[in-house]
Motif scaffolding. Structure first.
Motif, PDB file in Angstrom:
ATOM      1  N   HIS A 130      29.732  20.048  16.399  1.00  0.00           N
ATOM      2  CA  HIS A 130      29.515  18.952  15.456  1.00  0.00           C
ATOM      3  C   HIS A 130      30.593  18.930  14.377  1.00  0.00           C
ATOM      4  CE1 HIS A 130      25.816  17.529  17.174  1.00  0.00           C
ATOM      5  NE2 HIS A 130      25.268  18.736  17.113  1.00  0.00           N
ATOM      6  N   GLN A 133      33.631  17.386  15.909  1.00  0.00           N
ATOM      7  CA  GLN A 133      33.438  15.951  16.067  1.00  0.00           C
ATOM      8  C   GLN A 133      33.627  15.219  14.744  1.00  0.00           C
ATOM      9  OE1 GLN A 133      33.122  14.127  18.655  1.00  0.00           O
ATOM     10  NE2 GLN A 133      32.813  15.677  20.205  1.00  0.00           N
ATOM     11  N   ASN A 134      33.150  15.811  13.659  1.00  0.00           N
ATOM     12  CA  ASN A 134      33.337  15.197  12.335  1.00  0.00           C
ATOM     13  C   ASN A 134      34.797  15.210  11.915  1.00  0.00           C
ATOM     14  OD1 ASN A 134      30.625  14.627  12.058  1.00  0.00           O
ATOM     15  ND2 ASN A 134      30.175  16.506  10.932  1.00  0.00           N
TER      16      ASN A 134
END
Length: 137
Positions: A130, A133-134
């Protein structure tokens, strides 16, 4: 100042490890709770069954003895192996003590500890995914 040094390129791996531990704290907390519940249950049972032994004279001492056994320090107060001493002190229950000891040790060491490790690693990997992805978006 120390946290700012983590921005340097040479500390990238250290930063990843610190972020992994921080992201896994919730899982680690519940893993500790699960281990304590197991130690409590086995400590209560062993306290009830082995009242005459000094390592099991109270519930907290029985829990501490079980925790030591789960973490590879299963010795009596005089340094002798505790399972062997219990087998010799209770010859009528020799097979039961041996089977219970093997079952509980396999359950905790293979089952619970591996489950804890798997959940912790999964949580760290998911959090890392995550985070990447950010950064990309």
């Amino acid at each position: 100042r120390l946290v700012r040094t983590l921005r340097f390129k040479m500390f990238f791996e250290l930063k990843q490890m610190v972020m992994g531990v921080v992201s896994g704290l919730r899982v680690l907390f519940w893993a500790i709770i699960l281990l304590l519940v197991n130690v409590y249950i086995v400590g209560l049972c062993s306290r009830a069954l082995l009242e005459g032994e000094p390592e099991f004279e109270s519930v907290p001492s029985a829990m501490f003895t079980m925790f030591r056994c789960f973490t590879d320090g299963c010795t009596s107060y005089d340094g002798r192996p505790l399972p062997e001493r219990l087998r010799r002190n209770y010859p009528a229950y020799d097979a039961i003590i041996s089977l219970c000891y093997m079952f509980v040790m396999i359950l905790v060491s293979v089952g619970v500890f591996n489950l804890i490790m798997a959940r912790f690693i999964d949580n760290v990997m998911t959090s890392q995914f995550h985070r990447k992805q950010n950064e990309i978006s």
